[in-house]
Design an enzyme around this catalytic site. Structure first.
Site, mmCIF file in Angstrom:
data_model
loop_
_atom_site.group_PDB
_atom_site.id
_atom_site.type_symbol
_atom_site.label_atom_id
_atom_site.label_comp_id
_atom_site.label_asym_id
_atom_site.label_seq_id
_atom_site.Cartn_x
_atom_site.Cartn_y
_atom_site.Cartn_z
ATOM 1 N N ALA A 1 0.841 -1.194 0.000
ATOM 2 C CA ALA A 1 0.000 0.000 0.000
ATOM 3 C C ALA A 1 0.871 1.237 0.000
ATOM 4 C CB ALA A 1 -0.926 0.031 1.215
ATOM 5 N N ASP A 2 0.456 2.238 -0.737
ATOM 6 C CA ASP A 2 1.108 3.538 -0.698
ATOM 7 C C ASP A 2 0.402 4.491 0.258
ATOM 8 O OD1 ASP A 2 3.317 3.777 -2.996
ATOM 9 O OD2 ASP A 2 1.742 2.420 -3.653
ATOM 10 N N ARG A 3 -0.872 4.227 0.505
ATOM 11 C CA ARG A 3 -1.619 5.039 1.479
ATOM 12 C C ARG A 3 -2.886 4.280 1.867
ATOM 13 N NH1 ARG A 3 -2.012 11.196 2.045
ATOM 14 N NH2 ARG A 3 -0.450 11.208 0.391
ATOM 15 N N ALA B 1 -4.869 2.984 -1.356
ATOM 16 C CA ALA B 1 -4.249 3.414 -2.611
ATOM 17 C C ALA B 1 -2.993 2.585 -2.817
ATOM 18 C CB ALA B 1 -3.896 4.897 -2.548
#
Length: 355
Positions: A244-246, A254
């Protein structure tokens, strides 16, 4: 052997240029923040934890070689450099989180009686230098929590994992997040095989994850992005594990473009879908996935391969780097260094863990 994407010693920083992998393993020296900004933006270094580490270490390199007259001068310099780094790839939250936390503790240090410009500079350099070791320990904890959870659900049977993009040592300071779970399963002797997607258009799976799996002797198979649903139907996939990036307040995630498609296919086939990420990827300030700013990349990433045009001249291109996976599709849970939590309950769990 765990690959090293980042080499640092005080005043010197180099990164493994991931644009050249797997054909060539070359390290590139970064002289400071501007070099790091370009390396991050150009994806010579990528992966949310690695972006944060390289960004902060590039600041440490500049601080070591610069003298300051006052603590206020140091503070202004640090703030300007951190804001620059955050702008390189805005979708991933880890760099922004590190910047925020560094500024908070740094300003507390400045307010201490008797603080000097040299003293606070050296203190900040030392604090930044602790980031890689901390990241590796966080990743190992993620791997252990995720492996135990998956093994328990599999009732001690050998497991087959499907993963996306690159989330291993190359995307972190070592060990990895989603690929760290795979590595922990392999170390436990319970991994039968991991399937990794090619991850178009930048091919992080084909170029980087496959490279890591081969280098470390982990049984892996590469497949086309468009083959994932059929693989789920044919290859007895135990679980899907992605990074996950966010992760926002309601549990939406995201991550690299294509993650949403994997989650939909996993839901159809009733395969547990996990997200593995450090707690620094949690962003409670954003209420839901629609609030995330999605980075859009250059058209050439789609229209060209190795500099050769493969698409018709004049065609329009839409090339988002990330997509949003809704919380209800994250059926396995979110794996953090603090444990495995239901996606919808992540914010409550984080607030309890950090209280």
């Amino acid at each position: 052997m765990v690959l090293e994407a980042i080499h640092y010693r005080r005043g010197e920083l180099s990164i493994l240029n991931q644009l050249l992998l797997p054909q060539s393993a070359q390290y590139e020296t970064l002289g400071g923040v501007r070099d790091a900004w370009h390396a991050i933006r150009d994806m010579k270094v990528r992966g949310a934890p690695a972006i944060a580490a390289v960004g902060c270490l590039s600041l440490a390199v500049e601080l070591v070689h610069k003298d300051f007259s006052t603590t206020e001068e140091v503070a202004e310099f640090v703030h300007e450099k951190l804001q620059c780094l955050v702008s390189a790839r805005p979708t991933a939250v880890n760099m922004a989180r590190e910047a925020q936390e560094l500024e908070v503790v740094f300003r507390e240090m400045i307010r201490k009686e008797g603080s000097t410009a040299t003293g606070v500079r050296d203190w900040l350099v030392t604090k930044i230098e602790g980031i890689p070791e901390r990241d590796i320990q966080v990743n190992r904890n993620i791997g252990q929590h995720g492996a135990r959870h998956i093994i328990a659900r599999a009732r001690d049977q050998k497991v087959v994992i499907l993963t996306h993009c690159n989330t291993g040592a190359l995307a972190t300071c070592g060990y990895g997040t989603a690929l760290g779970v795979v590595r922990a399963l392999h170390e436990a002797g319970t991994l039968e095989r991991v399937y990794c997607t090619e991850t178009r258009p930048y091919n992080q799976g084909a170029r980087l994850t496959a490279y890591e799996l081969v280098a470390e002797g982990i049984p892996g198979t590469l497949l086309a992005d468009s083959a994932v649903a059929f693989a789920m139907a044919q290859k007895k996939i135990t679980a899907v594990v992605v990074g996950a990036d966010r992760i926002v307040a309601n549990g939406d995630v995201a991550n690299k473009l294509g993650t949403f498609s994997l989650a939909l296919a996993a839901h159809y086939h009733q395969i547990p879908f996990y997200v593995a990420a450090p707690s620094s990827s949690w962003d409670p300030k954003l209420p839901c996935g629609s609030s995330v700013v999605i980075e859009e990349r250059t058209a050439a990433e789609l229209t060209h391969i190795n500099g050769q045009r493969i698409a018709a001249q004049g065609i329009d291109v839409w090339n988002p780097a990330f997509d949003i996976t809704p919380v209800n599709l994250i059926t396995g849970g979110i794996i953090t260094e603090l444990g495995v939590f239901p996606a919808a309950n992540l914010t409550a769990a984080m607030l309890v863990s950090k209280s």
